[in-house]
Design an enzyme around this catalytic site. Structure first.
Site, short mmCIF file in Angstrom:
data_model
loop_
_atom_site.label_atom_id
_atom_site.label_comp_id
_atom_site.label_asym_id
_atom_site.label_seq_id
_atom_site.Cartn_x
_atom_site.Cartn_y
_atom_site.Cartn_z
N ASP A 188 0.83 -1.21 0.00
CA ASP A 188 0.00 0.00 0.00
C ASP A 188 0.86 1.26 0.00
OD1 ASP A 188 -2.35 1.43 -0.02
OD2 ASP A 188 -2.74 1.21 2.13
N HIS B 238 2.31 3.18 -9.04
CA HIS B 238 2.06 1.76 -9.35
C HIS B 238 3.22 1.17 -10.15
CE1 HIS B 238 -1.81 2.23 -7.61
NE2 HIS B 238 -2.37 2.87 -8.62
N ASN C 22 -11.16 -2.32 -5.16
CA ASN C 22 -10.41 -1.39 -6.03
C ASN C 22 -11.15 -1.08 -7.33
OD1 ASN C 22 -7.17 -2.71 -4.99
ND2 ASN C 22 -8.23 -0.89 -4.26
N TRP C 23 -12.22 -1.84 -7.66
CA TRP C 23 -13.03 -1.50 -8.84
C TRP C 23 -13.71 -0.14 -8.66
CZ3 TRP C 23 -12.02 -4.19 -12.99
CH2 TRP C 23 -11.70 -5.55 -12.88
N ARG D 57 -12.27 2.55 -8.01
CA ARG D 57 -11.37 3.65 -8.40
C ARG D 57 -11.72 4.18 -9.79
NH1 ARG D 57 -5.45 2.49 -5.77
NH2 ARG D 57 -6.27 1.84 -3.76
C1 IPE Z 1 -5.47 -2.68 -0.15
O1 IPE Z 1 -5.13 -1.34 -0.30
C2 IPE Z 1 -5.49 -3.37 -1.48
C3 IPE Z 1 -4.19 -3.55 -2.14
C4 IPE Z 1 -3.04 -3.24 -1.64
C5 IPE Z 1 -4.25 -4.17 -3.44
P1 IPE Z 1 -6.22 -0.19 -0.46
O2 IPE Z 1 -5.49 1.08 -0.58
O3 IPE Z 1 -7.16 -0.54 -1.54
O4 IPE Z 1 -7.01 -0.29 0.93
P2 IPE Z 1 -7.78 0.82 1.77
O5 IPE Z 1 -8.77 1.44 0.85
O6 IPE Z 1 -6.78 1.81 2.25
O7 IPE Z 1 -8.38 0.08 2.90
C1 IPE Z 2 -1.64 0.21 -3.37
O1 IPE Z 2 -1.39 1.58 -3.40
C2 IPE Z 2 -1.87 -0.37 -4.75
C3 IPE Z 2 -3.25 -0.77 -5.02
C4 IPE Z 2 -4.25 -0.74 -4.16
C5 IPE Z 2 -3.54 -1.24 -6.36
P1 IPE Z 2 -2.58 2.63 -3.42
O2 IPE Z 2 -2.95 2.90 -4.82
O3 IPE Z 2 -3.69 2.19 -2.54
O4 IPE Z 2 -1.85 3.91 -2.80
P2 IPE Z 2 -2.45 4.93 -1.74
O5 IPE Z 2 -2.96 4.12 -0.59
O6 IPE Z 2 -3.56 5.65 -2.42
O7 IPE Z 2 -1.31 5.80 -1.37
MG MG Z 3 -4.09 2.43 -0.58
#
Ligand code: IPE
Ligand code: IPE
Ligand code: MG
Length: 243
Positions: free
Chosen positions: A31, A48, A79-80, A82
């Protein structure tokens, strides 16, 4: 003690690791990619991209130090939610990763397995996953599990459904219907970026997993940070309810 497969002196912390008490299964919630990019005034997707490079490095390192299972949370069911551009970018990154990394994994004798509801992913991605799993299936040094379109509750519901069809209501029967029944529960779960939550990751499997949270953002994670987590783990006493 020295860990076989590591060049001496390259990672000073490695000398402190007890190879006899390595976590055999490490799970990671990668994360902080977005925040890493934001700090640099870059678009989120750059985070990413950098995150994928870090994953590649940690996979190789894990295999070298003797980790047997490495599970990485790459895309959650939530994550869908987003923006479409970000989702498209992540799917393309996954396509690129599978096309490019399969032969490296094979060469490193690492078996790739995917955990998640793959039927909901684009057909060509499903096909790339199938091919990558097929080509790497003989890898015996380490198994890499990528959690993609994964949700812990969804995995539990799915297993419960299959279990009820079979009619045997035991933990063993339930376990047989997890995505990857042969994979032992994680010993250590690492989450980067400072968030201290599970976000619907391996809910069933982490009953007795040691949890490690670090403020380091995933694109800044490194072999040394990984060793720090393992050292912390080795300093803990796992009691499993006993005394
Ligand atoms: C968890 O991270 C999912 C992945 C790392 C793939 P998110 O960024 O999606 O989780 P939340 O929204 O902070 O809980
Ligand atoms: C984790 O990083 C990767 C995925 C969830 C795909 P994030 O995209 O959640 O990064 P932050 O949490 O917004 O910084
Ligand atoms: Mg995150």
């Amino acid at each position: 003690m020295r860990i076989e497969g590591l060049k001496k002196g390259l990672f000073p912390l490695a000398e402190k690791i007890n190879p006899e008490r390595l976590p055999l299964h490490v799970a990671i919630i990668m994360d902080g990619n977005g925040r890493w990019a934001k700090k640099r005034k870059l678009p989120r997707v750059k985070g990413h991209e950098k995150g994928t490079e870090v994953l590649r490095k940690i996979i190789e390192f894990s295999a070298n130090i003797g980790i047997k299972y490495l599970t990485a949370f790459a895309f959650s069911k939530e994550n869908w939610g987003r923006p479409e551009e970000e989702i498209n970018f992540l799917m393309n990154l996954l396509r690129r990763y599978l096309r490019k990394e399969t032969k490296n994994l094979k060469r490193n004798r690492i078996k790739l397995s995917i955990a998640g509801d793959r039927e909901e992913l684009p057909i060509d991605v499903q096909e790339l996953m199938r091919k990558a799993e097929e080509e790497t299936k003989k890898g015996e040094r380490m198994e890499l599990i990528l959690a993609i379109n994964y949700g812990g509750r969804s995995e539990i519901m799915r297993a419960a459904k299959f279990m009820s069809q079979e009619g045997e209501f035991t933990q063993e029967a339930f376990r047989r219907h997890l995505f990857l029944p042969h994979v032992q529960d994680p010993d250590l779960l690492i989450r980067t970026s400072g968030e201290q939550r599970i976000s619907n990751f391996l809910l069933w499997q982490i009953a007795y997993t040691e949890l490690y949270f670090t403020p380091v953002l995933w694109p800044d994670f490194s072999e040394e940070e990984f060793l720090k987590a393992i050292l912390d783990y080795q300093g803990r006493e796992r009691r499993f309810g006993r005394i």
